[in-house]
Scaffold this active site. Sequence first.
Site, PDB file in Angstrom:
ATOM      1  N   ASP A 177       0.844  -1.189   0.000  1.00  0.00           N
ATOM      2  CA  ASP A 177       0.000   0.000   0.000  1.00  0.00           C
ATOM      3  C   ASP A 177       0.883   1.244   0.000  1.00  0.00           C
ATOM      4  OD1 ASP A 177      -2.241   1.825   0.716  1.00  0.00           O
ATOM      5  OD2 ASP A 177      -3.290  -0.025   1.243  1.00  0.00           O
ATOM      6  N   ASP A 196      10.513   0.005   0.509  1.00  0.00           N
ATOM      7  CA  ASP A 196       9.791   1.115  -0.092  1.00  0.00           C
ATOM      8  C   ASP A 196      10.070   1.056  -1.590  1.00  0.00           C
ATOM      9  OD1 ASP A 196       8.762   3.487  -1.040  1.00  0.00           O
ATOM     10  OD2 ASP A 196       9.613   4.744   0.529  1.00  0.00           O
ATOM     11  N   HIS A 223      -3.504   6.136   3.427  1.00  0.00           N
ATOM     12  CA  HIS A 223      -4.312   4.982   3.038  1.00  0.00           C
ATOM     13  C   HIS A 223      -3.808   3.679   3.665  1.00  0.00           C
ATOM     14  CE1 HIS A 223      -5.752   1.960   0.001  1.00  0.00           C
ATOM     15  NE2 HIS A 223      -6.809   2.747  -0.039  1.00  0.00           N
ATOM     16  N   ALA A 325      -7.390  -7.736  -9.008  1.00  0.00           N
ATOM     17  CA  ALA A 325      -8.436  -8.568  -8.409  1.00  0.00           C
ATOM     18  C   ALA A 325      -9.037  -9.519  -9.439  1.00  0.00           C
ATOM     19  CB  ALA A 325      -9.535  -7.681  -7.827  1.00  0.00           C
ATOM     20  N   ALA A 330      -6.307 -14.654  -7.321  1.00  0.00           N
ATOM     21  CA  ALA A 330      -6.499 -13.654  -6.274  1.00  0.00           C
ATOM     22  C   ALA A 330      -7.879 -13.846  -5.647  1.00  0.00           C
ATOM     23  CB  ALA A 330      -6.385 -12.250  -6.856  1.00  0.00           C
ATOM     24  N   ASP A 353     -15.173 -12.946  -5.580  1.00  0.00           N
ATOM     25  CA  ASP A 353     -15.042 -14.056  -4.637  1.00  0.00           C
ATOM     26  C   ASP A 353     -15.792 -13.874  -3.324  1.00  0.00           C
ATOM     27  OD1 ASP A 353     -13.207 -15.837  -6.102  1.00  0.00           O
ATOM     28  OD2 ASP A 353     -11.852 -14.131  -5.986  1.00  0.00           O
ATOM     29  N   SER A 401     -11.259  -0.577  -0.685  1.00  0.00           N
ATOM     30  CA  SER A 401     -10.017  -0.564   0.091  1.00  0.00           C
ATOM     31  C   SER A 401     -10.277  -0.906   1.540  1.00  0.00           C
ATOM     32  CB  SER A 401      -9.350   0.819   0.043  1.00  0.00           C
ATOM     33  OG  SER A 401      -8.541   0.953  -1.079  1.00  0.00           O
TER      34      SER A 401
END
Length: 465
Positions: A177, A196, A223, A325, A330, A353, A401
């Site tokens: 993220d 990072d 976030h 996704a 996934a 899913d 999210s």
Amino acid sequence: MYRIRNTAVGVLAVAALAACSDTPATPSNQTLIPQNANASASVDPVVPGQVLVKFKDGTNTVAAARMLGTPIQQEGYKHAFQIVSVENGQERAAAARLAADPQVEWAEPNYIRHVDAIDSRLWAFFNPGGLNMSFYNDPNGNTGSIPASYASKLDADMDAIEGIAAGGSPVVISSIDTGVDFNHPEFTGRLIAGCDWYSQAAAGNGSATCSDFTPFDTPDEGHGTHTTGTMAGTTVGVAGITGAGPNVKVYVQRVCGPVGCYSSSIINAIRAAADQPNMVAMNLSLGGTTESQGEKSAISYATSKNVLVIVAAGNSGTSKVGCPACDANAISVSATTWQDALAAYSQYGSGLDISAPGGYCYSNTTEDGCIFSAIVAGYQGGRTYSGPLAGGSYAYMQGTSMSTPQVTGAAAAVASKTGLRGSALRTRLQSTADDLGTAGVDTKFGNGRLNVYRAVTNTTLGAGL
């Protein structure tokens, strides 16, 4: 008090607002103003002058790149791919040309993804029904409670009861993220500093190994701290609420920054997370529209190591799940409201899913309809609140999210308590969900809305508890 699942928590969950696809009309003098989530672009932007290339095994990559007239600029994690230089504006055309070469396994632009965020207090964990909220700062001058038709539905929650996953074994999950606030009290002693990748890429560091272990969230982002709080925060996270928190560590990697989230960084982070000991699941609350072969390969690698890759479905409200996704390996997650309806912003469609609470806010009402979690100190994205832990900042957000880390946190709790991994862990999460919408698997809720109690214990909690 935020960890006790009883009526008092329901009262503290002061109010949340349902975002139904067929929301009842409101009186003309009480107009609710939707606060939309970030919509997905129809075409993903790309990093200028860069193409990701995976040469076939046995190929001399340097010689091949030289022959193709595309000098190697950077290397992916453990040399999983190369980034080559092409003419600015010709990224898609160059990728197509390179992909046709017999020495190349796949080639694609370096896509720029986006985070899927948008803002009671734990209504997702306990919802007694009847919660409501009032107009706040309404431009039309409305005051008082909003119509009762927007009140919460009984049991539109995940039954994340305190202590059900206590006494388990150590597990690791990954936050992929914007980074995390390592000083936030919700995570004391439980964060592992990974790479990072965003800053490293932005600085032009072409090494296949990490040289920047500062995956720290910033006040203008925030976030990653919020999503990680929902996964594993001591008092606001699924793992913390269920008692698994002390056994759950979070491997933090930063892949998103001011420009967005480079797919090259995402690929690196997925592979690096999969290589970590005791890793059971990783959270990607980000996405775009175009399927990436590099991401697909990385997700396959993680799956082969029994690590779940849990990804937000996206916030454009369209009937197509975003990418990554969209990958079959996934776990794609849509967002529900506190009326157990699909949130208006949530993407859905074939291949979805599972679903989980993601919240829904209106700009002229209080924020309680959204998801309450930790936020980085000095957060610039909206109002912040103090507590429940001294010295910590918190905020409301909404989006897929926010629903995705609910599932990742549940995966950590189940894995810690039961020892399930890989496909068995995935099956437990999906098979124990509360069936919503069309009976069985459907395109709006997938296998259903996450039920943490049933996922951890494999038993059913009585209705209304």
